[in-house]
Enzyme design. Structure first.
Site, PDB file in Angstrom:
ATOM      1  CG  ASN A  96     -49.677  10.732 -15.540  1.00 49.03           C
ATOM      2  OD1 ASN A  96     -49.899   9.663 -15.502  1.00 49.03           O
ATOM      3  ND2 ASN A  96     -48.445  11.294 -15.518  1.00 49.03           N
TER       4      ASN A  96
ATOM      5  CB  SER B  94     -53.844   2.218 -10.030  1.00 53.18           C
ATOM      6  OG  SER B  94     -53.396   0.919  -9.875  1.00 53.18           O
TER       7      SER B  94
ATOM      8  CE1 TYR C 153     -50.716   5.267  -6.394  1.00 53.80           C
ATOM      9  CE2 TYR C 153     -51.634   3.043  -6.928  1.00 53.80           C
ATOM     10  CZ  TYR C 153     -51.177   4.296  -7.242  1.00 53.80           C
ATOM     11  OH  TYR C 153     -51.078   4.322  -8.660  1.00 53.80           O
ATOM     12  CB  ALA C 154     -55.773   0.709  -3.183  1.00 58.01           C
TER      13      ALA C 154
ATOM     14  CB  SER D 299     -55.434   8.293  -2.950  1.00 55.60           C
ATOM     15  OG  SER D 299     -54.320   7.545  -3.582  1.00 55.60           O
ATOM     16  CE  LYS D 300     -53.352   6.646  -8.839  1.00 52.01           C
ATOM     17  NZ  LYS D 300     -53.250   7.885  -9.845  1.00 52.01           N
TER      18      LYS D 300
ATOM     19  CB  ILE E 214     -46.928   0.775 -16.969  1.00 55.37           C
ATOM     20  CG1 ILE E 214     -48.313   0.616 -17.106  1.00 55.37           C
ATOM     21  CG2 ILE E 214     -46.295   1.548 -18.217  1.00 55.37           C
ATOM     22  CD1 ILE E 214     -48.976  -0.396 -18.202  1.00 55.37           C
TER      23      ILE E 214
END
Length: 262
Positions: free
Chosen positions: A101, A158, A171-172, A174-175, A204
């Site tokens: 997580n 994500s 970030y995008a 890596s996810k 969230i």
């Protein structure tokens, strides 16, 4: 197991299992830890820097009658990841469930950024932590899962993997890399009693990643409100208790995307 945490649940599929949850001091991590404890699972809770939050969560969850221990590690440091796994095994045993997580976001660039705004350093750090750390922990946990014929692996992804998101390409991407790992592991180990899935949240509330919600953000969500960490935790519970679901990326986004991700 205390009635306040367990409710009417007496015996569940994960009762007595050991779950390793990374990023357990964040909103989604804490909600998942609480739900797992309510279901009777023992917990190895990873954190990066929030020692006091981790200690308080351990004290809270031990009241449910399960074993709970917190472990600090920088998941971008692969030697630290190996040490984390060694310490968990030495103190609690081999994890039956791995919920990867934890994530680093790097600098939030926003929707008007240019690609040169994303530094190569942050790109690499995001990949090391979000993809590399998650991969290494999976690599370390799978052999015992295979040996015992049971294992549950869930990655926190994500919807930025489908939309690009607003944080940036570091970030995008890596996810998105996690999805490739998930697909491979699921196919390779599904007949060994190991399932591998991902949950892909969006917007969230009560999380560090989304700590400044606005009305404009809310208008993006068809259900008309933000999600709660507990709702993501419920999806994670589904993925670790259902032995027929594997190789799936389940969105938890209030209807922002029309279906689960491929």
């Amino acid at each position: 197991m205390s009635k306040s945490l367990a409710g009417s649940y007496i015996s569940t599929p994960i009762q007595g299992k050991l779950a390793l949850i990374t990023g357990a001091t964040g909103g989604i991590g804490k909600a998942t830890a609480r739900l797992f404890a309510a279901r009777g699972a023992h917990l190895a809770l990873h954190y990066f820097s929030q020692h006091d939050v981790a200690a308080a969560l351990v004290d809270e969850l031990r009241a449910s009658g399960v074993r709970v221990v917190a472990f600090q590690a920088d998941l971008g440091d692969f030697d630290a990841v190996r040490t984390l796994h060694e310490k968990v095994v030495a103190e609690l045993g081999h994890p039956d469930i791995l919920y990867s997580n934890a994530a680093m976001t790097g600098t939030a660039l926003g929707i008007k950024a240019k690609i040169e705004d994303a530094s190569l350093y942050e790109f690499e750090q995001c990949w090391r932590t979000n993809a590399g750390g998650a991969f290494l922990l999976t690599q370390l946990c799978v052999p015992h899962m295979e040996k015992q014929g049971y294992g549950r692996i869930v990655f926190c992804s994500s919807i930025a993997t489908a939309t690009g998101g607003v944080l940036g390409p570091h970030y995008a991407s890596s996810k998105a890399a996690i999805h490739g790992i998930m697909h491979w592991v699921a196919k390779q180990y599904s007949k060994k009693g190991i399932t591998c899935n991902a949950v892909a949240p969006a917007l969230i509330a009560n999380t560090v990643m989304f700590n400044s919600p606005t009305a404009a953000h809310r208008d993006l969500v068809p259900v008309g409100r933000f999600g709660q960490p507990e709702e993501v935790a419920q999806v994670v519970e589904l993925l670790v208790t259902n032995s027929y679901m594997t190789d799936k990326i389940v969105t938890c986004d209030g209807g922002m995307l029309p279906s689960s991700l491929a």
